[in-house]
Design a protein around this motif. Sequence first.
Motif, PDB file in Angstrom:
ATOM      1  N   LEU A 123       0.710  -1.137  -0.104  1.00  0.00           N
ATOM      2  CA  LEU A 123      -0.023   0.016  -0.148  1.00  0.00           C
ATOM      3  C   LEU A 123       0.736   1.242  -0.023  1.00  0.00           C
ATOM      4  O   LEU A 123       1.758   1.365   0.695  1.00  0.00           O
ATOM      5  N   ALA A 124       0.633   2.218  -0.857  1.00  0.00           N
ATOM      6  CA  ALA A 124       1.164   3.386  -0.842  1.00  0.00           C
ATOM      7  C   ALA A 124       0.665   4.363   0.449  1.00  0.00           C
ATOM      8  O   ALA A 124      -0.523   3.849   0.971  1.00  0.00           O
ATOM      9  N   LEU A 125       1.390   5.157   0.926  1.00  0.00           N
ATOM     10  CA  LEU A 125       1.028   5.972   2.392  1.00  0.00           C
ATOM     11  C   LEU A 125      -0.355   6.446   2.196  1.00  0.00           C
ATOM     12  O   LEU A 125      -0.923   6.311   3.410  1.00  0.00           O
ATOM     13  N   PRO A 126      -0.597   7.122   1.294  1.00  0.00           N
ATOM     14  CA  PRO A 126      -1.958   7.786   1.434  1.00  0.00           C
ATOM     15  C   PRO A 126      -3.272   6.689   1.716  1.00  0.00           C
ATOM     16  O   PRO A 126      -4.028   6.807   2.368  1.00  0.00           O
ATOM     17  N   ILE A 127      -3.008   5.608   0.731  1.00  0.00           N
ATOM     18  CA  ILE A 127      -4.081   4.668   0.894  1.00  0.00           C
ATOM     19  C   ILE A 127      -3.851   3.785   2.074  1.00  0.00           C
ATOM     20  O   ILE A 127      -5.018   3.361   2.967  1.00  0.00           O
ATOM     21  N   PHE A 128      -2.860   3.647   2.713  1.00  0.00           N
ATOM     22  CA  PHE A 128      -2.585   3.033   4.126  1.00  0.00           C
ATOM     23  C   PHE A 128      -3.209   4.101   5.131  1.00  0.00           C
ATOM     24  O   PHE A 128      -4.016   3.384   6.169  1.00  0.00           O
ATOM     25  N   LEU A 129      -2.901   5.227   5.058  1.00  0.00           N
ATOM     26  CA  LEU A 129      -3.629   6.187   6.053  1.00  0.00           C
ATOM     27  C   LEU A 129      -4.990   6.174   6.070  1.00  0.00           C
ATOM     28  O   LEU A 129      -5.646   6.246   7.058  1.00  0.00           O
ATOM     29  N   LEU A 130      -5.501   6.131   4.546  1.00  0.00           N
ATOM     30  CA  LEU A 130      -6.971   6.026   4.703  1.00  0.00           C
ATOM     31  C   LEU A 130      -7.751   4.787   5.388  1.00  0.00           C
ATOM     32  O   LEU A 130      -8.582   4.799   6.084  1.00  0.00           O
ATOM     33  N   LEU A 131      -7.061   3.546   5.156  1.00  0.00           N
ATOM     34  CA  LEU A 131      -7.454   2.337   5.755  1.00  0.00           C
ATOM     35  C   LEU A 131      -7.199   2.706   7.158  1.00  0.00           C
ATOM     36  O   LEU A 131      -8.061   2.026   7.892  1.00  0.00           O
ATOM     37  N   TRP A 132      -5.950   3.009   7.573  1.00  0.00           N
ATOM     38  CA  TRP A 132      -5.813   3.058   9.006  1.00  0.00           C
ATOM     39  C   TRP A 132      -6.926   3.906   9.844  1.00  0.00           C
ATOM     40  O   TRP A 132      -7.383   3.600  10.824  1.00  0.00           O
ATOM     41  N   VAL A 154     -14.735  15.160  15.748  1.00  0.00           N
ATOM     42  CA  VAL A 154     -14.269  13.835  15.324  1.00  0.00           C
ATOM     43  C   VAL A 154     -13.251  13.740  14.517  1.00  0.00           C
ATOM     44  O   VAL A 154     -12.330  12.817  14.599  1.00  0.00           O
ATOM     45  N   GLY A 155     -13.135  14.701  13.672  1.00  0.00           N
ATOM     46  CA  GLY A 155     -12.074  14.887  12.608  1.00  0.00           C
ATOM     47  C   GLY A 155     -10.604  14.973  13.379  1.00  0.00           C
ATOM     48  O   GLY A 155      -9.892  14.465  13.154  1.00  0.00           O
ATOM     49  N   GLY A 156     -10.728  16.097  14.546  1.00  0.00           N
ATOM     50  CA  GLY A 156      -9.484  16.171  15.273  1.00  0.00           C
ATOM     51  C   GLY A 156      -8.812  15.000  15.940  1.00  0.00           C
ATOM     52  O   GLY A 156      -7.990  14.621  15.946  1.00  0.00           O
ATOM     53  N   TYR A 157      -9.868  14.370  16.516  1.00  0.00           N
ATOM     54  CA  TYR A 157      -9.801  12.870  17.224  1.00  0.00           C
ATOM     55  C   TYR A 157      -8.898  11.918  16.143  1.00  0.00           C
ATOM     56  O   TYR A 157      -7.894  11.300  16.350  1.00  0.00           O
ATOM     57  N   LEU A 158      -9.563  11.717  15.137  1.00  0.00           N
ATOM     58  CA  LEU A 158      -8.994  10.842  13.701  1.00  0.00           C
ATOM     59  C   LEU A 158      -7.725  11.254  13.439  1.00  0.00           C
ATOM     60  O   LEU A 158      -6.884  10.669  12.939  1.00  0.00           O
ATOM     61  N   LEU A 159      -7.526  12.591  13.401  1.00  0.00           N
ATOM     62  CA  LEU A 159      -6.224  13.317  13.139  1.00  0.00           C
ATOM     63  C   LEU A 159      -4.934  12.872  13.745  1.00  0.00           C
ATOM     64  O   LEU A 159      -4.029  12.535  13.193  1.00  0.00           O
ATOM     65  N   ALA A 160      -5.303  12.769  15.131  1.00  0.00           N
ATOM     66  CA  ALA A 160      -4.050  12.381  16.140  1.00  0.00           C
ATOM     67  C   ALA A 160      -3.882  10.861  15.645  1.00  0.00           C
ATOM     68  O   ALA A 160      -2.655  10.610  15.793  1.00  0.00           O
ATOM     69  N   TRP A 161      -5.113   9.965  15.699  1.00  0.00           N
ATOM     70  CA  TRP A 161      -4.719   8.617  15.150  1.00  0.00           C
ATOM     71  C   TRP A 161      -3.895   8.452  13.627  1.00  0.00           C
ATOM     72  O   TRP A 161      -3.275   7.497  13.583  1.00  0.00           O
ATOM     73  N   ALA A 162      -4.206   9.491  12.863  1.00  0.00           N
ATOM     74  CA  ALA A 162      -3.734   9.562  11.588  1.00  0.00           C
ATOM     75  C   ALA A 162      -2.103   9.950  11.561  1.00  0.00           C
ATOM     76  O   ALA A 162      -1.407   9.042  11.034  1.00  0.00           O
ATOM     77  N   GLY A 163      -1.850  10.281  12.718  1.00  0.00           N
ATOM     78  CA  GLY A 163      -0.625  10.923  12.871  1.00  0.00           C
ATOM     79  C   GLY A 163       0.156   9.708  13.251  1.00  0.00           C
ATOM     80  O   GLY A 163       1.449   9.322  13.122  1.00  0.00           O
ATOM     81  N   PHE A 164      -0.300   8.754  14.374  1.00  0.00           N
ATOM     82  CA  PHE A 164       0.423   7.775  14.721  1.00  0.00           C
ATOM     83  C   PHE A 164       0.330   6.763  13.512  1.00  0.00           C
ATOM     84  O   PHE A 164       1.142   5.872  13.547  1.00  0.00           O
ATOM     85  N   GLY A 165      -0.420   6.792  12.783  1.00  0.00           N
ATOM     86  CA  GLY A 165      -0.347   5.840  11.439  1.00  0.00           C
ATOM     87  C   GLY A 165       0.602   6.080  10.759  1.00  0.00           C
ATOM     88  O   GLY A 165       1.436   5.115  10.249  1.00  0.00           O
ATOM     89  N   LEU A 166       1.262   7.192  10.545  1.00  0.00           N
ATOM     90  CA  LEU A 166       2.576   7.573   9.848  1.00  0.00           C
ATOM     91  C   LEU A 166       3.566   6.624  10.433  1.00  0.00           C
ATOM     92  O   LEU A 166       4.450   6.203   9.744  1.00  0.00           O
TER      93      LEU A 166
END
Length: 276
Positions: free
Chosen positions: A57-66, A106-118
Amino acid sequence: MPHLRLAPPEPTRPGVLLPRRDLAVGWTLLALIAALAWVLTAAQSRDMGMEPGTMGLALPIFLLLWVVMMTAMMLPSLAPVALTWVQAINRSTVGGVRALRLTEFVGGYLLAWAGFGLLVYGALAATGHLVDAHPEAGRWIGAVAFLLAGVQQFGPLKRVCLRHCRSPMFQLLRYARFRPWAKDLRVGAHHGLYCVGCCWGLMIVLIPLGVMNVAAMAGLAAVIFLEKLWRGGPWLSWAVGVALFVLAVLAPFQDWLLPGLQMSDPSMDQMAALAL
C-alpha cells in the motif's frame, strides 16, 4: 495515622450529563458508524494478506485504511467524552452549526490517530525490509513488539492517559477554557493524543499479529473499551500487560503468534511465472 488506600478512578457516567433519549441516540449513532467501519475493514481484509511490511500500500491509501480501522476500534470507547462534548455544543450552538462542530471534533480525534498511523507505516516498512532479508528476524521482532506493549501497560504514560480518558466531566471543564479558533478540532485532537498515549502499545501488537487481522483488532477494541469504561479497567490493563509478557516469551518459538511477520509461500501461478 492510618494509610489511605486509593481506589482506581471510575469513569464518569455520561448518562448524568445527557437525557436518556439523547444518550441513546448518541450511542446508537456512534455504534452505527463503528459498525460501518468494521464492515469496510472486514471487506478490505479479505482482499489483503497478513505478510510483513506495508502490504504493497502507498502511504495515502494506508492512512485512509488506518483511519477507517481506528474509527471501528476506537469510536465506542470515545462515546463518553463525545457525548459530554455534545452537551457543551448543544448549550452554545443551534441547527447545522452543531453538526459542523461535531464533525470537527471527530475529525480532530481521527487526525491524532492518523499521525500515529505515519509511525506505524514507517515501522511496517522497516520490519518488512528486515524480514525480507532475514526471515528468522520476524520471531524477535514479534517478541520485542509484545514486550514493548507489556511494558507500556505498566508505565506512567498509560496511567496518566487512562485516567484522562476515564474522566469526561473533568475534560469538559478543561476544554471549556480553549480559545474559540478551531476549538472543536483542537479538542478532538487533544483527546485523540491522550488516546494514542493510552493505547499505542496495544496497537503495535498488530505488527506481529497482522495489521489486517480482524480477529486481533476486535480483541484489542474490546480491551480498550473495557479499560476506559469498566470499573475494573485499570486492573484489566495490568492483567493484559502480564499476558503480553507471556506472549513475548513465547513468540520466538510459536509461529502461530506471528502471522503478520511470516512470508507467505508463493502460489502455483507465481512459481510457474518464475519458472518461465
